[in-house]
Design an enzyme around this catalytic site. Structure first.
Site: not given
Ligand code: PGA
Length: 280
Positions: A96, A168
């Protein structure tokens, strides 16, 4: 058609075990009839075991937010994959951007964790994504492909079936530490579609057509009930990794229902018992 996966990443947001259990039980009850979407939740480590117990035998699966790459040893503050397995985890979120960019995890660290996760038979949800600056410099492809190559080094054709990619973009993640100076907003359908297609192409080159067509690539970054459907409609988007909007059943469930609705609308889906995935 690939099966949708929707995961909730609770980060360090819910600290009381009782509250974590209550919310996950609500979600598990509400998704009893969801059959076309895989749903998981990643609570904080302190709640992992209790949540795991309370949702065992439901459709809601358990995920860990991280692991150490070794199973045991003198590693203060770390969590072994054996503890996650003991709690009932089926998924491990790895790489992440909060781990990469705030805690300094490198491609090599993440690769070791990916290999351990696969060795133990769990699914790795591997996160990748570029910052706003990297995007402005035209480096989206280079950054994401280098994260893929670094994190998946040594992962075989067979093992790759246990990998889910979460694209992401860092600039879309609702996190002020990662994004102190920009307005945080979700990727547009166009931006997401382009990035997901680029990731799928990388798999085509590295692992061939069959894996490229079947690997699940999910989107994360400010996904919520308002934008979920338009993002999930995109061909190369196979689900979502949800942070803020997964913290209550009320905000998380509509996203799961959008995925279920879209799966059922596809008249051509067919269950392939070899790959355990829906295919066109
Ligand atoms: P968010 O986070 O939906 O709060 O933007 C997503 C993530 O970090 O997996």
């Amino acid at each position: 058609m690939r099966r949708f996966v929707v995961g909730g990443n609770w980060k360090m947001q819910i600290s009381q075990v009782e509250e974590a259990v209550r919310i996950t039980e609500n979600i598990a009850n509400a998704i009893k009839n969801i059959s076309m979407v895989d749903v998981f939740i990643a609570p904080s480590f302190n709640a992992l075991y209790s949540v795991g117990k309370s949702i065992s035998n439901t459709n809601l699966k358990l995920a860990s937010q991280n692991i150490h790459y070794l199973e045991q040893g003198a590693f203060t503050g770390e969590t072994s994959i054996l503890s996650c397995i003991n709690a009932g985890c089926e998924y491990v979120i790895l790489g992440h951007s909060e781990r990469r960019r705030i805690f300094g995890e490198t491609g090599e660290n993440i690769n070791q964790k990916v290999l351990k996760t696969l060795e133990k038979g769990l699914k790795a949800v591997l996160c990748i994504g570029e910052t706003a600056k990297e995007r402005a410099e035209g480096r989206v492809k280079e950054v994401n492909q280098s994260q893929l190559a670094g994190s998946l080094k040594g992962v075989s054709q067979t093992q790759i079936e246990k990998i889910i990619i979460a694209y992401e973009p860092v600039w879309a993640i609702n996190n002020k530490f990662l994004n102190p100076d920009i307005e945080i907003k979700p990727a547009t359908p166009h931006q997401a579609s382009e990035a997901h297609a680029m990731v799928r192409d990388w798999f085509r080159q590295e692992y061939g057509d069959s894996i490229a067509n079947s690997i699940q690539i999910i989107y994360g970054g400010s996904m919520n009930q308002k934008n979920a459907e338009e993002l999930l409609k995109i061909d190369d988007i196979d689900g979502g990794l949800i942070g803020g909007a997964s913290l209550t059943a009320k905000t998380f469930l509509p996203i799961i229902r959008s995925a279920e609705k879209l799966s059922k609308q596809d008249p051509e889906y067919e269950w392939d018992s070899n790959t355990l995935r829906f295919r066109k």
